[in-house]
Structure formats: structure tokens, C-alpha cells
Design an enzyme around this catalytic site. Structure first.
Site, PDB file in Angstrom:
ATOM      1  N   ARG A  16       0.831  -1.210   0.000  1.00 37.61           N
ATOM      2  CA  ARG A  16       0.000   0.000   0.000  1.00 37.61           C
ATOM      3  C   ARG A  16       0.871   1.269   0.000  1.00 37.61           C
ATOM      4  NH1 ARG A  16      -0.438   4.659   2.799  1.00 37.61           N
ATOM      5  NH2 ARG A  16      -0.106   3.539   4.751  1.00 37.61           N
ATOM      6  N   ASP A  17       1.579   1.532   1.086  1.00 34.87           N
ATOM      7  CA  ASP A  17       2.350   2.778   1.184  1.00 34.87           C
ATOM      8  C   ASP A  17       3.462   2.780   0.132  1.00 34.87           C
ATOM      9  OD1 ASP A  17       3.498   5.174   2.163  1.00 34.87           O
ATOM     10  OD2 ASP A  17       3.114   4.626   4.236  1.00 34.87           O
ATOM     11  N   HIS A 208       4.852   4.630  12.862  1.00 39.29           N
ATOM     12  CA  HIS A 208       4.944   4.534  11.398  1.00 39.29           C
ATOM     13  C   HIS A 208       5.962   5.583  10.951  1.00 39.29           C
ATOM     14  CE1 HIS A 208       2.771   4.072   7.359  1.00 39.29           C
ATOM     15  NE2 HIS A 208       3.363   5.247   7.191  1.00 39.29           N
ATOM     16  N   HIS A 210       8.667   7.182   8.295  1.00 42.33           N
ATOM     17  CA  HIS A 210       9.308   7.274   6.983  1.00 42.33           C
ATOM     18  C   HIS A 210      10.780   7.628   7.229  1.00 42.33           C
ATOM     19  CE1 HIS A 210       5.890   6.800   4.153  1.00 42.33           C
ATOM     20  NE2 HIS A 210       5.223   6.989   5.278  1.00 42.33           N
ATOM     21  N   CYS A 241       3.951   9.435   0.798  1.00 38.14           N
ATOM     22  CA  CYS A 241       2.629   9.977   0.490  1.00 38.14           C
ATOM     23  C   CYS A 241       2.785  10.982  -0.652  1.00 38.14           C
ATOM     24  CB  CYS A 241       2.058  10.669   1.731  1.00 38.14           C
ATOM     25  SG  CYS A 241       0.514  11.511   1.392  1.00 38.14           S
ATOM     26  N   ASN A 250       9.095   4.487   3.470  1.00 38.55           N
ATOM     27  CA  ASN A 250       8.979   4.028   4.859  1.00 38.55           C
ATOM     28  C   ASN A 250      10.302   3.414   5.280  1.00 38.55           C
ATOM     29  OD1 ASN A 250       6.117   3.563   3.603  1.00 38.55           O
ATOM     30  ND2 ASN A 250       5.802   3.613   5.807  1.00 38.55           N
TER      31      ASN A 250
END
Ligand code: HMG
Ligand code: MG
Length: 301
Positions: A16-17, A208, A210, A241, A250
Site C-alpha cells: 500500500r504505502d 509509522h 518514513h 505519500c 517508509n
């Protein structure tokens, strides 16, 4: 002196990310094969795609098909990003164990990312949380820009807590705190976690990070010292993002596993399988992924 937990749970967010930030289309077949590889690594949770508007994130426009086609192992929890009721409807068709709703602690980033003010977003997410819970799904609330916003600068712990309070009140099971632009240093982690953990149990908090400036591993180490046992990370260090300028990948699952296993912390994940999954996507994308542990694995293979 040991000052960290014995076990850490990783949520693998690369499908996803990671893929949301890639320009090149990865075929549905390749996504499915890759997620199936990740499912075999021992990781206990995978965020497999995103049910946002396909115009906003074109690379994940096949989320439903991916959800239907991946081999869902009973011992792996499959979640996906969901912005609103339409997204939840699609996610339920694709198949999910849990929904991840998301918003930002910063007003400007929230508006750029999901086209609404914070006040307009909260009722939308409340409806999604209620409906997902009725369907028996776990709901994670992502809060972005918890340290710094690319548009507004510093974000205070009070601004973060205001949003977390609301998401918990609306029924979120846990919250993932996002260093969206990878700007934090450990003293910022201290400041935020002291405030957050005086209010919520540490089991409900996920970090979370990055890794834009190479600080993520230091920040994870500091979070471990606070007893945090849940982290999001991404195979190879993919991610970012697209609506947060300057956001890089990430923290790489490969690098996090090297740290944790070196510390003697158990994860249940086989490092070699993560390296192989990273190589699979590195070959598909035709570029080197940022993970240092991956580069070392390749150079010694
Ligand atoms: P909007 O344009 O304001 O939506 O977008 P709307 O509600 O006004 O609807 C407009 C049209 O879109 C309607 O269609 C809807 O049906 C449709 P029309 O009636 O005009 O034909 N629509 C949808 N279609 C498919 N799926 C949907 C959906 N929703 C509405 N889910 C929206 C609002 C939230 C949808 C949009 O802004 C969006 O998709 N944003 C996503 C941005 C994004 O994915 N950003 C990256 C993820 S966040 C992140 O990476 C941070 C994180 O990793 C943590 C961290 O690092 O900090 C989580
Ligand atoms: Mg992120």
C-alpha cells in the site's frame, strides 16, 4: 542494560504505502505474486492495498482484484486503507480483516491529502469506523504528520492527541502515528510518546516512520525503549505519500528486522524471505530500493 520488549509485531505496508508512491504500473499478477511471497515470510499483518479514489492513487486502482486474488493465509491479518464509505464498500468486496482509516493532525496536509478539513473528515471516518465494526472488522486510525507538516511546520503533541481522542472515541481499535515526511529525531519521539502514553495504553499505539533523513531506525530504537511493540515498515524501503512533498520511503522492513533480530527481539519473520520479496519488487521496478540491509544482502549473495 536491556530496555526493550521481547517481541515486536510488524505490519508490512509496502503493497500500500510502497506502491502508492511509484509512477510505474505494477501489474495485478505481479502484485498478487509479491503479496503471496510476503504472506509466506512469517509477517502477521499485511496492508495489501488502498481503496481511495483511483484518480488520486492510480497505481492501486486494482485493489479489489488484488484483494480477491491473493492467497489469504489464516494466520495473517489482511488490512487495507479506506478513506470513506465508498472505499469501505469496495474493501469489503475485496476482502479485509481490518480497515485503516486515515487523516492528518495538520489541517493543511489533511486538506491536500483527502480534500477535507479535519472537522469535515471526522464524521466521515466515524461512519466508516461504525460500519466496519458492524461487519466485525478491526479498525486502525492512521494519524499523519504527527511531528512535522510539510506545509505548516511543527505539530504539537496536543494537536495529535486531539485527533487521536476523537478516533478512539469513535471506536478505532488502535492508532498508527505517522512521521509522514521522515523528519523526526528521537527527542521528538520522547516528547510525543510521553504525552501519548500518559493517555492511552502502549498496546494501542503503532509507530509509522518514513526514513527521508535516515532517522527512522534511531526513532524506532527510542520507541522500543518506551515499550512500543508495534511498527509499520515496508519491504525494501518503498513508500511515501504523494500529497506530502519531500516524503520518501517508509523505514525498510529489511533494516528493522536486522535491528530487532540483532537485539534479540523476536518477530516471527524470516529475514531471507523479506530480502527475496524486496529483490522481486526491485527487479520489477528496475531500480535499487533504499534498504541498506538489502544492499548488503545483494552484495554478499
Ligand atoms: P473527493 O474528490 O473530495 O471525493 O476525494 P468526493 O467524496 O467529493 O467524491 C467525488 C467522486 O469520487 C464521486 O464520484 C465519488 O463517488 C468518488 P462521482 O459521483 O463524481 O462520479 N469517490 C470514490 N471513488 C472510488 N473510491 C473511493 C471514492 N470516494 C469518492 N474511495 C478522497 C476524497 C478521500 C476520495 C480523495 O481525496 C482520495 O482518494 N484521497 C486519497 C489520497 C491518498 O491516498 N493519499 C495517500 C495515503 S495517506 C498516507 O500515505 C499516509 C499514511 O501512510 C501515514 C503516514 O505516513 O503519515 C497512511
Ligand atoms: Mg506512510
Amino acid at each position: 542494560m536491556k530496555n526493550w520488549p521481547d517481541f515486536v509485531q510488524i505490519k508490512e505496508v509496502a503493497p500500500r504505502d510502497g506502491l502508492q508512491n511509484e509512477k510505474d504500473w505494477i501489474s495485478t499478477d505481479d502484485k498478487v505474486a509479491w503479496i503471496n511471497m510476503l504472506s509466506e515470510s512469517g509477517v502477521k499483518e499485511i496492508e495489501y492495498s488502498s481503496f481511495v479514489h483511483p484518480k488520486w492513487i492510480p497505481n492501486l486502482s486494482d485493489a479489489r482484484e488484488v484483494g480477491k486474488r491473493i492467497m489469504k493465509r489464516p494466520d495473517v491479518f489482511y488490512s487495507a486503507l479506506v478513506p470513506n464509505k465508498k472505499g469501505l464498500e469496495h474493501a469489503l468486496e475485496g476482502g479485509i480483516d481490518g480497515a485503516s482509516v486515515f487523516m492528518s493532525a495538520s489541517e493543511t496536509h489533511n486538506k491536500k491529502n483527502i480534500n477535507k478539513t479535519i472537522a469535515e473528515t471526522l464524521p466521515v471516518l466515524r461512519d466508516v469506523i461504525h460500519e466496519a465494526k458492524q461487519e466485525g472488522k478491526r479498525v486502525t486510525g492512521y494519524v499523519s504528520t504527527v511531528f512535522d507538516c510539510p506545509f505548516e511546520g511543527k505539530i504539537t503533541p496536543e494537536e495529535v492527541i486531539r485527533v487521536c481522542d476523537q478516533l478512539f472515541e469513535d471506536g478505532a481499535d488502535d492508532i498508527s502515528l505517522g512521521d509522514t515526511i521522515g523528519s523526526a529525531v528521537p527527542s521528538q519521539v520522547d516528547q510525543l510518546l510521553e504525552a501519548v502514553l500518559s493517555r492511552y495504553p502502549k498496546e494501542k499505539i503503532i509507530m509509522h516512520f518514513h526514513d527521508t533523513r535516515g532517522m527512522a531506525i534511531a526513532n524506532i530504537m527510542r520507541s522500543l525503549e518506551y515499550g512500543i511493540t508495534r511498527f509499520d515498515s515496508s519491504v525494501g524501503g518503498l513508500g511515501g505519500c504523494p500529497y506530502a512533498p519531500g516524503a520518501a520511503g517508509n523505514v525498510a522492513t529489511n533494516d528493522v528486522l536486522y535491528l530487532l533480530h540483532g537485539l534479540g527481539v523476536k518477530t516471527g519473520i524470516q529475514e531471507r524471505k523479506i530480502q527475496e520479496a524486496a529483490l522481486f519488487m526491485q527487479n520489477k521496478l528496475g531500480k535499487e530500493l533504499p534498504s541498506k540491509a538489502l544492499a548488503h544482502y545483494v552484495s554478499t549473495a
